[in-house]
Design an enzyme around this catalytic site. Structure first.
Site, PDB file in Angstrom:
ATOM      1  CB  THR A  27      28.585  41.006  28.623  1.00 46.22           C
ATOM      2  OG1 THR A  27      29.992  41.125  29.423  1.00 46.22           O
ATOM      3  CG2 THR A  27      29.421  40.291  27.442  1.00 46.22           C
ATOM      4  CB  VAL A  86      37.166  45.130  36.743  1.00 50.96           C
ATOM      5  CG1 VAL A  86      35.761  45.039  37.092  1.00 50.96           C
ATOM      6  CG2 VAL A  86      37.764  43.535  37.028  1.00 50.96           C
ATOM      7  CE  LYS A  87      29.630  47.447  30.614  1.00 50.19           C
ATOM      8  NZ  LYS A  87      28.907  47.089  29.769  1.00 50.19           N
ATOM      9  CG  LEU A  88      34.212  49.099  38.551  1.00 47.26           C
ATOM     10  CD1 LEU A  88      35.363  49.227  38.850  1.00 47.26           C
ATOM     11  CD2 LEU A  88      33.752  47.927  40.063  1.00 47.26           C
TER      12      LEU A  88
END
Length: 217
Positions: A27, A86-88
């Site tokens: 997402t 966790v999208k960074l």
């Protein structure tokens, strides 16, 4: 190759899950906004709802751009569910944050990757996934699939465990091409995945089988 669906739409996630081919979900803030999900609490609850549907990893993107803020936000996201990744962003502080989360055993996905050098840094930081954006490169007349090939070669040369998550998939053939090149994961709209089901000869053959069966009864 793993199949992730790139959406925040719960109905589409459920459809992909029911199809039996879903390995995870990605997402981003744009996809959340598209579904009308606004406000921190609503967004966090939506991530929980997604995790209840899918069995695999769910990438939840930070909106912070400084190291300290990414750590705070990422830890909050990771605490929601053990499936959260966790999208960074691929920026200096994003790479630093990936290293921090790697040491803590929290999965990460470094996104907005457009070069082999960026992918190399992501792997060095221990990212779980790296997300090169095929479609956006194609949009500026650059070969996105070539980037996947370059990353695959570099990762294989040095045995990096980071998985190549091909993102910004525009159509079904992107999926086939990524599978041939050796991407570990693709994330795409559900329509691109269900497009793999379609072939005119399948429809013609099935129609003939059914008509022949009816003749025999």
């Amino acid at each position: 190759m793993k199949f992730f669906v790139d959406t925040a739409n719960l109905d589409q996630i459920e459809e992909a899950q029911d199809l039996g081919i879903l390995d995870g979900v990605t997402t981003n803030p744009s996809l959340m906004a598209k579904e009308g999900i606004k406000g921190k609490n609503n967004i966090l609850n939506h991530y929980k709802n997604i995790c209840e549907i899918v069995d695999g990893d769910v990438s939840a993107e930070v909106i912070s751009t400084t190291y300290e803020a990414m750590i705070k936000e990422g830890e909050e996201l990771a605490s929601l569910h053990n499936q959260i990744v966790v999208k960074l962003p691929m920026i200096k502080d994003g790479v630093k944050a990936a290293k921090y989360f790697t040491k803590k055993g929290i999965k990460t996905n470094i996104t907005l990757v457009f070069s082999a050098g960026q992918a190399l840094l992501a792997a060095k930081a221990g990212a779980t996934y790296v997300s090169p954006f095929l479609g956006r490169l194609d949009d500026i007349s650059t070969d996105g699939l070539n980037l996947i090939s370059e990353i695959r070669e570099i990762y294989d040369n040095f045995g990096f465990k980071t998985e190549i998550l091909a993102a910004s998939i525009r159509h079904t053939m992107h999926i086939i091409d990524c599978a041939k090149i050796g991407a570990d994961v693709i994330t795409s709209p559900l329509s691109s995945i269900t497009g793999l089901l379609k072939h005119p000869l399948t429809d013609i053959g099935l129609d003939k089988f059914l008509k022949d069966h009816q003749k025999g009864n």
